[in-house]
Design a protein around this motif. Structure first.
Motif, PDB file in Angstrom:
ATOM      1  N   LEU A 147      28.760   8.951 -27.731  1.00 44.68           N
ATOM      2  CA  LEU A 147      27.813   7.903 -28.149  1.00 44.68           C
ATOM      3  C   LEU A 147      28.539   6.613 -28.549  1.00 44.68           C
ATOM      4  O   LEU A 147      28.117   5.518 -28.188  1.00 44.68           O
ATOM      5  CB  LEU A 147      26.986   8.424 -29.344  1.00 44.68           C
ATOM      6  N   LEU A 148      29.623   6.755 -29.309  1.00 45.22           N
ATOM      7  CA  LEU A 148      30.343   5.587 -29.840  1.00 45.22           C
ATOM      8  C   LEU A 148      31.810   5.696 -29.407  1.00 45.22           C
ATOM      9  O   LEU A 148      32.662   6.145 -30.178  1.00 45.22           O
ATOM     10  CB  LEU A 148      30.255   5.559 -31.376  1.00 45.22           C
ATOM     11  N   PRO A 149      32.110   5.296 -28.170  1.00 39.43           N
ATOM     12  CA  PRO A 149      33.444   5.546 -27.611  1.00 39.43           C
ATOM     13  C   PRO A 149      34.592   4.987 -28.454  1.00 39.43           C
ATOM     14  O   PRO A 149      35.669   5.565 -28.490  1.00 39.43           O
ATOM     15  CB  PRO A 149      33.387   4.843 -26.252  1.00 39.43           C
ATOM     16  N   ASP A 150      34.368   3.867 -29.140  1.00 40.10           N
ATOM     17  CA  ASP A 150      35.448   3.246 -29.916  1.00 40.10           C
ATOM     18  C   ASP A 150      35.557   3.764 -31.335  1.00 40.10           C
ATOM     19  O   ASP A 150      36.423   3.316 -32.090  1.00 40.10           O
ATOM     20  CB  ASP A 150      35.224   1.734 -29.997  1.00 40.10           C
ATOM     21  N   ALA A 151      34.674   4.654 -31.726  1.00 35.91           N
ATOM     22  CA  ALA A 151      34.602   5.039 -33.143  1.00 35.91           C
ATOM     23  C   ALA A 151      35.898   5.668 -33.633  1.00 35.91           C
ATOM     24  O   ALA A 151      36.635   6.311 -32.873  1.00 35.91           O
ATOM     25  CB  ALA A 151      33.458   6.020 -33.351  1.00 35.91           C
ATOM     26  N   LEU A 152      36.165   5.453 -34.913  1.00 38.15           N
ATOM     27  CA  LEU A 152      37.248   6.157 -35.584  1.00 38.15           C
ATOM     28  C   LEU A 152      36.614   7.379 -36.225  1.00 38.15           C
ATOM     29  O   LEU A 152      35.729   7.257 -37.088  1.00 38.15           O
ATOM     30  CB  LEU A 152      37.896   5.228 -36.605  1.00 38.15           C
ATOM     31  N   LEU A 153      37.026   8.541 -35.742  1.00 36.58           N
ATOM     32  CA  LEU A 153      36.378   9.795 -36.159  1.00 36.58           C
ATOM     33  C   LEU A 153      37.397  10.715 -36.828  1.00 36.58           C
ATOM     34  O   LEU A 153      38.303  11.210 -36.159  1.00 36.58           O
ATOM     35  CB  LEU A 153      35.859  10.552 -34.931  1.00 36.58           C
ATOM     36  N   PRO A 154      37.261  10.952 -38.117  1.00 36.80           N
ATOM     37  CA  PRO A 154      38.211  11.865 -38.742  1.00 36.80           C
ATOM     38  C   PRO A 154      37.909  13.335 -38.471  1.00 36.80           C
ATOM     39  O   PRO A 154      36.756  13.737 -38.388  1.00 36.80           O
ATOM     40  CB  PRO A 154      38.075  11.559 -40.245  1.00 36.80           C
ATOM     41  N   MET A 202      25.330  24.624 -18.905  1.00 34.58           N
ATOM     42  CA  MET A 202      24.455  23.660 -19.603  1.00 34.58           C
ATOM     43  C   MET A 202      23.152  23.532 -18.821  1.00 34.58           C
ATOM     44  O   MET A 202      23.194  23.380 -17.593  1.00 34.58           O
ATOM     45  CB  MET A 202      25.190  22.321 -19.691  1.00 34.58           C
ATOM     46  N   ASN A 203      22.013  23.596 -19.545  1.00 33.33           N
ATOM     47  CA  ASN A 203      20.758  23.522 -18.799  1.00 33.33           C
ATOM     48  C   ASN A 203      20.490  22.092 -18.309  1.00 33.33           C
ATOM     49  O   ASN A 203      21.113  21.128 -18.756  1.00 33.33           O
ATOM     50  CB  ASN A 203      19.588  24.099 -19.609  1.00 33.33           C
ATOM     51  N   ARG A 204      19.567  22.008 -17.361  1.00 31.89           N
ATOM     52  CA  ARG A 204      19.275  20.736 -16.688  1.00 31.89           C
ATOM     53  C   ARG A 204      18.898  19.632 -17.666  1.00 31.89           C
ATOM     54  O   ARG A 204      19.333  18.488 -17.535  1.00 31.89           O
ATOM     55  CB  ARG A 204      18.077  20.934 -15.739  1.00 31.89           C
ATOM     56  N   GLU A 205      18.050  20.040 -18.643  1.00 28.33           N
ATOM     57  CA  GLU A 205      17.545  19.046 -19.591  1.00 28.33           C
ATOM     58  C   GLU A 205      18.692  18.425 -20.388  1.00 28.33           C
ATOM     59  O   GLU A 205      18.792  17.200 -20.520  1.00 28.33           O
ATOM     60  CB  GLU A 205      16.595  19.766 -20.552  1.00 28.33           C
ATOM     61  N   LYS A 206      19.552  19.286 -20.883  1.00 29.04           N
ATOM     62  CA  LYS A 206      20.718  18.800 -21.654  1.00 29.04           C
ATOM     63  C   LYS A 206      21.588  17.933 -20.761  1.00 29.04           C
ATOM     64  O   LYS A 206      22.057  16.869 -21.168  1.00 29.04           O
ATOM     65  CB  LYS A 206      21.551  19.982 -22.168  1.00 29.04           C
ATOM     66  N   GLU A 207      21.798  18.401 -19.542  1.00 24.51           N
ATOM     67  CA  GLU A 207      22.659  17.685 -18.613  1.00 24.51           C
ATOM     68  C   GLU A 207      22.165  16.256 -18.408  1.00 24.51           C
ATOM     69  O   GLU A 207      22.954  15.311 -18.422  1.00 24.51           O
ATOM     70  CB  GLU A 207      22.637  18.429 -17.284  1.00 24.51           C
ATOM     71  N   SER A 208      20.846  16.121 -18.272  1.00 21.98           N
ATOM     72  CA  SER A 208      20.339  14.765 -18.007  1.00 21.98           C
ATOM     73  C   SER A 208      20.453  13.884 -19.261  1.00 21.98           C
ATOM     74  O   SER A 208      20.680  12.686 -19.169  1.00 21.98           O
ATOM     75  CB  SER A 208      18.919  14.802 -17.417  1.00 21.98           C
ATOM     76  N   LYS A 252      24.056  12.730 -19.394  1.00 21.57           N
ATOM     77  CA  LYS A 252      24.286  11.691 -18.383  1.00 21.57           C
ATOM     78  C   LYS A 252      23.796  10.337 -18.908  1.00 21.57           C
ATOM     79  O   LYS A 252      24.501   9.326 -18.829  1.00 21.57           O
ATOM     80  CB  LYS A 252      23.551  12.078 -17.098  1.00 21.57           C
ATOM     81  N   ALA A 253      22.600  10.358 -19.499  1.00 15.74           N
ATOM     82  CA  ALA A 253      22.045   9.107 -20.054  1.00 15.74           C
ATOM     83  C   ALA A 253      22.967   8.562 -21.146  1.00 15.74           C
ATOM     84  O   ALA A 253      23.238   7.356 -21.225  1.00 15.74           O
ATOM     85  CB  ALA A 253      20.641   9.367 -20.605  1.00 15.74           C
ATOM     86  N   LEU A 254      23.469   9.470 -21.958  1.00 15.06           N
ATOM     87  CA  LEU A 254      24.365   9.066 -23.056  1.00 15.06           C
ATOM     88  C   LEU A 254      25.641   8.439 -22.499  1.00 15.06           C
ATOM     89  O   LEU A 254      26.090   7.380 -22.965  1.00 15.06           O
ATOM     90  CB  LEU A 254      24.695  10.333 -23.859  1.00 15.06           C
ATOM     91  N   GLU A 255      26.192   9.057 -21.478  1.00 11.93           N
ATOM     92  CA  GLU A 255      27.427   8.523 -20.875  1.00 11.93           C
ATOM     93  C   GLU A 255      27.193   7.163 -20.236  1.00 11.93           C
ATOM     94  O   GLU A 255      28.105   6.345 -20.158  1.00 11.93           O
ATOM     95  CB  GLU A 255      27.936   9.487 -19.797  1.00 11.93           C
TER      96      GLU A 255
END
Ligand code: SAM
Length: 353
Positions: free
Chosen positions: A265-272, A1-7, A10-13
């Motif tokens: 992004l949405l840790p609690d989401a119900l995702l089918p 994964m490139n640096r830009e994506k990685e950062s 990280k922000a998302l987490e």
């Protein structure tokens, strides 16, 4: 994964708000390694919140009459070749009875925007289902209605509502829908549903004609702002009798990657893990769960209806898609280390669990 994506990841987490351009970085050209990194993170987050439970919803496709004319959809009003049907109140209740006996504790009533099902008819149907199945959740997926209608459905006992936004980019929305349908109205409906206390589901197809990294970035930004309790993401699949006949179907890999991103992004989401994903790839359902999804929606409709509710060519309605084959679904989930549960499977963020 490139640096830009990685950062960006990280922000998302860290729960930070991403800009449109950060979302664009994340959705542009993911490779296999990017996908595996995100899937691992998504699995960890899902396990923290929901363990290895897979929630099941019994899908009842109760009408394929539709007043809308979405260019991608096989049940659009202009498709004169669609075999139209609507289930009776008794047939719908019978589907729920069969589903209950099989172990379903959530029913999803999905259909085209069928004027036959007036607010009064819907409210009566909702009350009847909720009266007979008191420990079950009821989800509606019947499109755009007025605030008063949504209020009446909520009052009658409906708990959840699925209304995919389809795309958060106004120009792209116009490419997928005829004049007269508007993104503004769709988003207004979603906000209204949330305000009325429905557990609300947004979502979109992956690979719909005209979709680009820019439109996907808009989708994710919209999800970040709306914070829906559920998100439906599945590949676009063409239908022979629509204006998009012959267009290529959406990518399974990109669908899985986006499922992982949405889980982070949405840790609690119900995702089918959607039927479209299961249709596009033989192991689509399992792959969806391994990418961070935690819901499957087997089909509870009567056999005759299943064949007619053709949103796209080849739509699965047998095998693990069929509610009566729950045992096979159970086994396929166990084979990947997950467990189908008999549970309403409510949104954890809402009940504080
Ligand atoms: N009428 C309701 C609505 O508009 O929300 C619910 C039924 S609609 C058929 C359910 C979903 O099917 C849509 O939100 C759309 O994303 C999906 N769908 C329709 N045509 C599709 C296609 N060709 N490929 C994949 N998904 C499709």
């Amino acid at each position: 994964m490139n640096r830009e994506k990685e950062s960006c990841v990280k922000a998302l987490e860290e729960g930070k708000r991403l800009t449109r351009s950060q979302w664009k970085t994340l959705v542009s050209d993911p490779d296999g390694e990017d996908a595996e990194i995100l899937a691992q993170k998504a699995r960890r987050i899902r396990e923290e919140r929901y363990g290895r439970a897979v929630f099941i919803r019994g899908l009842i496709e109760f009408t394929d009459y539709c007043r809308n004319d979405c260019y991608y959809c096989g049940i659009r009003k202009s498709n004169g070749r669609a075999a139209r049907y609507r289930l009776t109140r008794e047939e719908i209740l019978e589907c729920c009875r069969q589903g209950y006996a099989l172990g379903f504790r959530t029913f999803v009533l999905q259909g085209g925007e069928d004027p036959f099902f007036t607010d009064e008819r819907m409210a009566e149907l909702i009350s009847a289902i909720k009266g007979e199945f008191r420990d079950c959740a009821l989800t509606l997926s019947i499109g755009e209605r007025e605030e008063e209608s949504y209020r009446a459905f909520r009052k009658a006992g409906a708990d959840r509502y699925l209304l995919r936004h389809e795309t958060a980019d106004p120009e792209h929305y116009r490419l997928l829908h005829p004049a007269g349908m508007s993104l503004e109205r769709r988003m207004g409906c979603l906000r209204c549903l949330k305000e009325l206390g429905f557990q609300t589901g947004a979502g979109f197809m992956v690979g719909s004609p005209g979709q680009t990294p820019d439109t996907l970035a808009a989708d994710l930004e919209f999800l970040q702002e709306l914070r829906p309790e559920m998100v439906g993401i599945g590949p676009f699949l063409p239908h022979r009798d629509t204006p998009f006949c012959g267009r290529p179907g959406g990518s399974v890999e990109l669908t899985l990657y986006l499922l992982s991103l949405v889980r982070i992004l949405l840790p609690d989401a119900l995702l089918p893990a959607t039927t479209a994903l299961g249709t596009a790839a033989a192991d689509g359902r399992e792959a969806g769960i391994l990418a961070g999804a935690n819901v499957v929606m087997p089909n509870l409709s009567p056999a005759g209806a299943r064949e007619k509710y053709q949103l796209y060519d080849g739509k699965l309605c047998t095998g693990n898609e069929a509610a009566e084959n729950l045992e096979a679904l159970r086994r396929s989930m166990e084979a990947i280390g997950y467990r189908v549960v008999v549970d309403r499977g409510d949104y954890r963020g809402m009940i504080g669990g």
